[in-house]
Design a protein around this motif. Structure first.
Motif, PDB file in Angstrom:
ATOM      1  N   GLY A  59       0.817  -1.213   0.000  1.00 39.14           N
ATOM      2  CA  GLY A  59       0.000   0.000   0.000  1.00 39.14           C
ATOM      3  C   GLY A  59       0.847   1.257   0.000  1.00 39.14           C
ATOM      4  O   GLY A  59       1.851   1.333   0.709  1.00 39.14           O
ATOM      5  N   ILE A  60       0.459   2.229  -0.824  1.00 38.85           N
ATOM      6  CA  ILE A  60       1.129   3.528  -0.862  1.00 38.85           C
ATOM      7  C   ILE A  60       0.085   4.604  -0.573  1.00 38.85           C
ATOM      8  O   ILE A  60      -0.897   4.737  -1.315  1.00 38.85           O
ATOM      9  N   ILE A  61       0.277   5.346   0.518  1.00 38.52           N
ATOM     10  CA  ILE A  61      -0.662   6.400   0.916  1.00 38.52           C
ATOM     11  C   ILE A  61      -0.084   7.733   0.442  1.00 38.52           C
ATOM     12  O   ILE A  61       0.975   8.162   0.899  1.00 38.52           O
ATOM     13  N   ILE A  62      -0.773   8.382  -0.479  1.00 36.65           N
ATOM     14  CA  ILE A  62      -0.275   9.630  -1.074  1.00 36.65           C
ATOM     15  C   ILE A  62      -0.728  10.809  -0.219  1.00 36.65           C
ATOM     16  O   ILE A  62      -1.917  11.092  -0.108  1.00 36.65           O
ATOM     17  N   LEU A  63       0.245  11.479   0.394  1.00 38.29           N
ATOM     18  CA  LEU A  63      -0.055  12.584   1.302  1.00 38.29           C
ATOM     19  C   LEU A  63       0.376  13.913   0.706  1.00 38.29           C
ATOM     20  O   LEU A  63       1.492  14.056   0.196  1.00 38.29           O
ATOM     21  N   THR A  64      -0.525  14.892   0.782  1.00 36.94           N
ATOM     22  CA  THR A  64      -0.248  16.253   0.332  1.00 36.94           C
ATOM     23  C   THR A  64      -0.658  17.204   1.454  1.00 36.94           C
ATOM     24  O   THR A  64      -1.235  16.786   2.465  1.00 36.94           O
ATOM     25  N   GLU A  65      -0.394  18.483   1.263  1.00 40.68           N
ATOM     26  CA  GLU A  65      -0.786  19.456   2.286  1.00 40.68           C
ATOM     27  C   GLU A  65      -2.297  19.456   2.502  1.00 40.68           C
ATOM     28  O   GLU A  65      -2.773  19.611   3.616  1.00 40.68           O
ATOM     29  N   GLU A  66      -3.068  19.246   1.419  1.00 43.54           N
ATOM     30  CA  GLU A  66      -4.519  19.353   1.532  1.00 43.54           C
ATOM     31  C   GLU A  66      -5.167  18.136   2.179  1.00 43.54           C
ATOM     32  O   GLU A  66      -6.298  18.222   2.663  1.00 43.54           O
ATOM     33  N   ASN A  67      -4.484  16.977   2.191  1.00 42.20           N
ATOM     34  CA  ASN A  67      -5.171  15.786   2.690  1.00 42.20           C
ATOM     35  C   ASN A  67      -4.491  15.102   3.865  1.00 42.20           C
ATOM     36  O   ASN A  67      -4.948  14.062   4.324  1.00 42.20           O
ATOM     37  N   ARG A  68      -3.404  15.667   4.382  1.00 42.03           N
ATOM     38  CA  ARG A  68      -2.603  14.955   5.373  1.00 42.03           C
ATOM     39  C   ARG A  68      -3.360  14.667   6.665  1.00 42.03           C
ATOM     40  O   ARG A  68      -2.981  13.762   7.418  1.00 42.03           O
TER      41      ARG A  68
END
Length: 308
Positions: A59-68
């Motif tokens: 699994g790869i969880i893609i984290l950005t400023e908007e969804n962290r």
């Protein structure tokens, strides 16, 4: 190998789309999956998503400023960690730093948008392939050839969504979180056995800072929601403990997690322990979480008439 790409928000969706097509170009045996529906809009897990999750091995969880801190990416992260071995789940950080990752997500291995870090991620994935893994020299050679394609696409995404940079978390917040973690580690190791603190994602309580609420979960289901403006006095906090305890879904772990959330809130908002805020020296207190004010609760004198 099937890989689950977890995303929430338009920016991370574009990254998931890019990784879905790029990963097999480096390691052909990879089969990335991502849902085209943005679960941050409130959609529940459908059968297709659940089946795919059960089949995935990484699994790869893609984290950005908007969804962290988005609640729904927390759901997927919890489900991934439950269905896949912990060592096979990682975060992909896009335009954020390691120190910006908070809560349960901070327990996963981070992969930054960086050439060497992405190569390390692919080497780890390749090692899990067992007999069908490719030679390291071949992997590096193919990666070197394909990296510019990924880098170009991710830079496009970064340019389109770019806005004035700001520090997501200031130094004081990071320092306070570190202090809370150290306190919790000390508390857990001096008061309870190791087994008392095994993390159970089926029975958890989360302090959601953005929503200013304490949320109770069983599995993926949100069972109960308490706004912190409903926890204004010692009596109200005690009342909610008894209310929650009476719910059919409640377990002793929910009560313990609830108390831990109050402890966390006290540390984040007031910088001290819950006891020091809620009942210092046994006193009854009024708590204004929003304005960071605490005052002693004045009990009005009431005359009672005894019935004979």
């Amino acid at each position: 190998m099937e890989i689950f790409l977890s995303w929430s928000g338009e920016q991370s969706k574009k990254i998931a789309e890019t990784l879905k097509s790029w990963l097999p170009s480096v390691i052909q045996s990879l089969k990335p999956f991502y849902s085209s529906n943005d679960i941050s809009k409130g959609k529940r897990w459908d059968s297709e998503l659940s089946k795919s999750l059960n089949k995935c091995e990484f699994g790869i969880i893609i984290l950005t400023e908007e969804n962290r801190t988005a609640p729904w990416i927390m759901f997927e992260a919890g489900a991934l960690a439950k269905n896949i071995e912990t060592g096979r789940v990682c975060t992909f950080l896009f335009d954020i730093k390691d120190t910006d990752v908070v809560g349960p997500l901070s327990s996963f291995q981070n992969t930054k948008y960086d050439k060497q870090d992405v190569l390390k991620l692919l080497e780890d994935i390749n090692n899990y392939l067992g007999d069908i893994k490719i030679e390291k020299e071949v992997l590096v050679r193919v990666f070197e050839k394909m990296w510019p394609d990924l880098d170009t696409e991710l830079k496009k995404i970064l340019t389109v969504s770019s806005k004035p940079k700001k520090e997501i978390r200031d130094d004081r917040e990071i320092l306070e979180e570190s202090l809370r973690l150290l306190r919790n580690i000390h508390y857990k190791h001096t008061r309870f056995s190791k087994n008392d603190f095994e993390f159970n994602r089926e029975e958890r309580v989360i302090y959601e800072k953005e929503q200013q609420a304490v949320i109770f979960y069983t599995g993926e289901t949100e069972e109960y929601w308490i706004g912190i403006d409903q926890l204004n006095t010692t009596g109200e906090i005690l009342d909610f403990i008894f209310q929650v305890n009476g719910k059919r879904w409640c377990t002793s772990k929910h009560i313990r997690e609830f108390i831990n959330c109050i402890e966390e809130m006290s540390g984040i908002i007031f910088g001290t322990s819950a006891q020091g805020i809620i009942c210092p020296g046994g006193a009854l207190m009024e708590i204004d979480w929003e304005n960071k004010k605490v005052s002693e609760f004045i009990i009005k004198e009431t005359k009672f008439t005894k019935k004979v």
